[in-house]
Write a protein that holds these residues in place. Structure first.
Motif, PDB file in Angstrom:
ATOM      1  N   LYS A  69       0.844  -1.211   0.000  1.00 53.86           N
ATOM      2  CA  LYS A  69       0.000   0.000   0.000  1.00 53.86           C
ATOM      3  C   LYS A  69       0.876   1.257   0.000  1.00 53.86           C
ATOM      4  O   LYS A  69       0.683   2.160  -0.825  1.00 53.86           O
ATOM      5  CB  LYS A  69      -0.926  -0.007   1.239  1.00 53.86           C
ATOM      6  N   SER A  70       1.825   1.310   0.940  1.00 53.09           N
ATOM      7  CA  SER A  70       2.721   2.473   0.985  1.00 53.09           C
ATOM      8  C   SER A  70       3.532   2.571  -0.299  1.00 53.09           C
ATOM      9  O   SER A  70       3.747   3.660  -0.832  1.00 53.09           O
ATOM     10  CB  SER A  70       3.680   2.356   2.170  1.00 53.09           C
ATOM     11  N   THR A  71       3.969   1.426  -0.774  1.00 57.04           N
ATOM     12  CA  THR A  71       4.789   1.421  -1.984  1.00 57.04           C
ATOM     13  C   THR A  71       4.021   1.983  -3.173  1.00 57.04           C
ATOM     14  O   THR A  71       4.580   2.724  -3.983  1.00 57.04           O
ATOM     15  CB  THR A  71       5.263  -0.012  -2.288  1.00 57.04           C
ATOM     16  N   PRO A 110       3.136  11.250   4.900  1.00 56.08           N
ATOM     17  CA  PRO A 110       3.802   9.954   5.064  1.00 56.08           C
ATOM     18  C   PRO A 110       3.419   9.289   6.379  1.00 56.08           C
ATOM     19  O   PRO A 110       2.781   9.902   7.231  1.00 56.08           O
ATOM     20  CB  PRO A 110       5.285  10.322   5.059  1.00 56.08           C
ATOM     21  N   GLN A 111       3.815   8.028   6.515  1.00 59.21           N
ATOM     22  CA  GLN A 111       3.616   7.358   7.798  1.00 59.21           C
ATOM     23  C   GLN A 111       4.464   8.054   8.841  1.00 59.21           C
ATOM     24  O   GLN A 111       5.555   8.540   8.558  1.00 59.21           O
ATOM     25  CB  GLN A 111       4.020   5.879   7.680  1.00 59.21           C
ATOM     26  N   ARG A 112       3.948   8.097  10.063  1.00 57.68           N
ATOM     27  CA  ARG A 112       4.612   8.822  11.137  1.00 57.68           C
ATOM     28  C   ARG A 112       6.033   8.320  11.369  1.00 57.68           C
ATOM     29  O   ARG A 112       6.949   9.083  11.662  1.00 57.68           O
ATOM     30  CB  ARG A 112       3.786   8.661  12.401  1.00 57.68           C
ATOM     31  N   MET A 119      -2.598   9.987   1.748  1.00 59.29           N
ATOM     32  CA  MET A 119      -2.317   9.904   3.184  1.00 59.29           C
ATOM     33  C   MET A 119      -2.062   8.456   3.575  1.00 59.29           C
ATOM     34  O   MET A 119      -2.889   7.587   3.349  1.00 59.29           O
ATOM     35  CB  MET A 119      -3.510  10.443   3.965  1.00 59.29           C
ATOM     36  N   ASP A 120      -0.881   8.235   4.204  1.00 58.58           N
ATOM     37  CA  ASP A 120      -0.502   6.880   4.576  1.00 58.58           C
ATOM     38  C   ASP A 120      -0.839   6.638   6.049  1.00 58.58           C
ATOM     39  O   ASP A 120      -0.161   7.140   6.932  1.00 58.58           O
ATOM     40  CB  ASP A 120       0.990   6.673   4.300  1.00 58.58           C
ATOM     41  N   GLU A 121      -1.879   5.873   6.280  1.00 52.70           N
ATOM     42  CA  GLU A 121      -2.329   5.522   7.628  1.00 52.70           C
ATOM     43  C   GLU A 121      -2.505   6.726   8.548  1.00 52.70           C
ATOM     44  O   GLU A 121      -1.893   6.788   9.620  1.00 52.70           O
ATOM     45  CB  GLU A 121      -1.352   4.534   8.274  1.00 52.70           C
ATOM     46  N   PRO A 122      -3.344   7.673   8.189  1.00 50.43           N
ATOM     47  CA  PRO A 122      -3.519   8.863   9.040  1.00 50.43           C
ATOM     48  C   PRO A 122      -4.203   8.548  10.367  1.00 50.43           C
ATOM     49  O   PRO A 122      -4.136   9.352  11.282  1.00 50.43           O
ATOM     50  CB  PRO A 122      -4.397   9.783   8.178  1.00 50.43           C
TER      51      PRO A 122
END
Ligand code: ADP
Ligand code: MG
Lengths: 429, 267
Positions: free
Chosen positions: B48-50, B84-86, B166-169
């Motif tokens: 997913k992030s990729t 990005p992810q935290r 948004m990555d895992e907000p």
């Protein structure tokens, strides 16, 4: 003392040059070093510092003189080359970056020493003083050098000033900078170039061997004192300048002394002081805070024990003996003795012939701790569905942590319950 | 089930992405309608992030391409925001909350220029939206995980874009904050902005998103939530491990083949 006055009054124009030069050199390396440090590239700085030596020697061999401009160019070329080599190795092989750095550092420095030794044995009269590039000799700075290095240093500070916000985002979140469309590659290149320049500018005063310390240590020391980048830059510069000027003073008074080691000794002392004594982050303060916390927990536990004993026989005004306290709760006797004495001093307990008794203030404090303990147990069982026989241990810690605001919230959330999961009454005001 | 749309705000065409030549995403082909609130859903390590990083050019594609607003990313950067992810940054960095949110304005500012008063006001407004205005002066190293998450969200909002990734907000934020944030995102979608969100909580997918991507190394489904969020498709995304695909990936890596014919493969 005489030397001190003479040096710091700056009456002698030579001394003025040396001091001005040192200030510029150390300030520029501290400023650039702060960004190198924040980018977590400290090792790279070390590699560059060592890699400029062969460049200096080659430039001397070619020009057969110590023309500062040529030496700068030479140092710059090999310093830069070392970075390219590190980058190429890590990109195209399985060798990790730290290994590549170590490799490049030793090869470049080795070649540099080889060349230097050769020059020294060549009998060239102009070479005297070239070895000061190894450990630095601020006192030997000539007006010409200071002018050349000074211009570089000012240029370098100006670039950092212009690209302040770009370097900041680069160090914090490179990917995000790329998304925004900032020229990340070019910025990285610029920062690397500045690092090489700072090293080139600094080696005259500090020498290649210890230059990395001048790049990184001021930033590392400054980080202990502040969480703000602007203040960190100011502090790092101040630390760098203090150590630089002191170092050149020492090498001025004792002419046989190289400057570099002294500068590094002084900046290390500053770093050490920061490490131990900086507020909040320093070891000393952390240990003290831990001790205070432990003391507070002990005191609250003692008062809680008095309250529990009072609950058991429905009398809070009775004096409790040493043995009674130890039976009710497993205290370490030595700690209990200290705690009792402290609580007495602070007015939470009174000493009577039969033992100790709670004052009104002590009673309230003990009651509050018991209340928090039981509220928390209830919260854990009701909201986190933890079995009632598993909540006590957790509450033993949390009861000391909850602030009055949290206490208020907890009470409202639970609706001011009467008893805890073990059916003990929750004592309110 | 992959549903395509006319005039997509995002088009991903036959995208394959690899790390060290090992493909982690295969042949992703999708289009997204403007004004949708999109959930990317899939198990851990599904890519997913990729996928987001590749669309945003942070990770090179082995083959295929992405178009945003029918154009290359380089031409439309101002209209694209990213959160990005935290965990992607070190929060022990000397900066204040306001400093970080202001970074969202750097793209509009350009090189050399310092943030202006207007930028500060936008930043404060974004902090207010995520309920962090009281923390503007706080140093980021002192924030809790949920607060850091909200700072990153505010920074993305400060970009004032038309397409948000948004990555895992919602990772690590409490329920009340999650509700406030999703309200904010829905409001943005109503204003015809497109918001693409990596999401890991299956329970709330139907309630939050009107478009869903199901991902597990390949694109299992893409379409309106009610059509995609079915037991059958979820089974396909989460259930039976894609052992064959994994094996092939490893073969490709060992053999050092390119995943495809070389097409702009970098690195
Ligand atoms: N920088 C990287 N280098 C190598 N492999 C990576 C890298 N980042 C992610 N991966 C691998 O790619 C796969 C997909 O990762 P990711 O996109 O982070 O998944 P998700 O976000 O869905 O959890 C995982 O198997 C992960 O291990
Ligand atoms: Mg992820």
């Amino acid at each position: 003392m005489e030397a001190f006055v003479e040096f710091f009054s700056l009456r002698d124009p030579n001394i003025r040059y040396v001091v001005l030069g040192t200030i510029l050199l150390t300030a520029s390396s501290a400023v650039v070093g702060t960004f190198t440090f924040l980018q977590k590239k400290s090792l790279v700085g070390d590699a560059v510092a060592h890699a400029v030596l062969p460049g200096v020697c080659l430039a001397f061999l070619l020009a057969e003189s110590k023309n500062p401009l040529l030496l700068i160019v030479g140092a710059f070329v090999t310093g830069w080359l070392s970075l390219v080599v590190i980058d190429t190795i890590t990109r195209n092989s399985k060798i990790k970056e730290d290994t590549a750095i170590g490799l490049v550092l030793s090869v470049f420095f080795g070649v540099g020493i080889l060349l230097l030794t050769n020059i020294q044995h060549s009998g060239n009269a102009a070479q005297s003083g070239l070895d000061s590039f190894l450990f630095g000799k601020a006192a030997a700075l000539l007006p010409n050098d200071v002018r050349a290095f000074g211009i570089l240093a000012v240029l370098l500070l100006a670039v950092v000033g212009l690209l302040y916000k770009e370097f900041k985002i680069l160090a914090f979140d490179k990917n995000y900078a790329a998304i925004l469309g900032l020229p990340v590659r070019a910025l990285e290149l610029t920062l690397t170039t500045l690092t090489v320049l700072a090293v080139v500018v600094g080696i005259q005063a500090v020498g290649v061997v210890l230059m990395a310390a001048m790049l990184i240590t001021p930033a590392a020391a400054a980080r202990f004192w502040t969480d703000r980048l602007s203040i960190m830059l100011i502090l790092a510069t101040t630390f760098g300048v203090i150590s630089g000027v002191t170092g050149s003073f020492i090498s001025y008074t004792a002419t046989a002394m190289p400057t570099g080691p002294w500068v590094v000794v002084i900046i290390s002392i500053i770093a050490g002081i920061s490490f131990f004594f900086a507020p909040r982050k320093g070891i000393f303060f952390r240990v003290r805070r831990q001790m205070n916390n432990r003391r507070m927990i002990l005191d609250e536990n003692i008062l809680k024990t008095f309250f529990n004993l009072g609950e058991n026989d429905h009398s809070f005004k009775e004096a409790r003996s040493w043995d009674q306290l130890l039976v009710e709760r497993h205290f370490v006797p030595r700690r209990l003795r200290n705690g009792l004495a402290r609580l007495r001093r602070q007015g939470f307990l009174e000493r009577q012939s039969a033992g100790w008794v709670l004052t009104q203030a002590g009673f309230e404090k003990g009651k509050r701790t018991v209340r928090l303990h039981r509220l928390w147990e209830l919260y854990l069982t009701q909201y986190l569905r933890i079995a009632p026989d598993h909540v006590h241990e957790d509450a033993e810690t949390i009861e000391h942590v909850i602030t009055p605001e949290l206490e208020q919230k907890l009470q409202e959330k639970l609706g001011f319950p009467e008893v805890d999961p073990h059916q003990s009454e929750i004592p309110y005001r | 089930m992959i549903k395509h749309v006319e005039n997509p705000v995002l088009e991903v065409h036959d995208l394959t992405v690899s790390y060290a030549r090992k493909p982690v995403l295969w042949d992703i082909d999708l289009t997204l309608p403007q004004g949708s609130l999109v959930g990317i859903v899939g198990p851990n390590g599904a890519g997913k992030s990729t996928l987001i990083k590749s669309i945003l050019d942070l990770v090179p594609a082995s083959s295929g391409y992405s178009k945003l607003f029918g154009d290359d990313l380089a031409n439309v950067r101002r209209r694209v925001a990213y959160m990005p992810q935290r965990e992607s940054v070190d929060w022990d960095f000397p900066a204040s909350v306001l400093d970080v949110v202001l970074m969202g304005r750097y793209g509009k500012l350009g090189l050399f220029k310092r943030p202006r008063k207007a930028d500060r006001e936008v930043a404060h407004e974004c902090l207010r939206k995520v309920g962090m205005e009281a923390f503007a002066k706080r140093q980021i190293s002192q924030l809790s995980g949920g607060q850091q998450q909200r700072v990153f969200l505010a920074r993305a909002l400060a970009q004032e874009a038309d397409l948000y990734f948004m990555d895992e907000p919602f990772a690590g934020v409490d329920a009340a904050t999650e509700k406030a944030i999703i309200g904010l995102l829905q409001e943005m979608a109503e204003q015809n902005k497109t918001v693409v969100v990596v999401h890991h909580d299956l329970q709330s997918v139907v309630q939050y998103f009107n478009w869903v991507l199901l991902l597990n190394m390949r694109l299992v489904a893409s379409g309106p939530t009610e059509q995609v969020f079915t037991n059958e498709l979820l089974q396909e995304a989460y259930g039976g491990k894609l052992t064959l695909l994994t094996e092939v990936s490893e073969l490709v890596q060992k053999g050092q083949f390119a995943a495809r014919e070389k097409q702009g493969y970098r690195g």
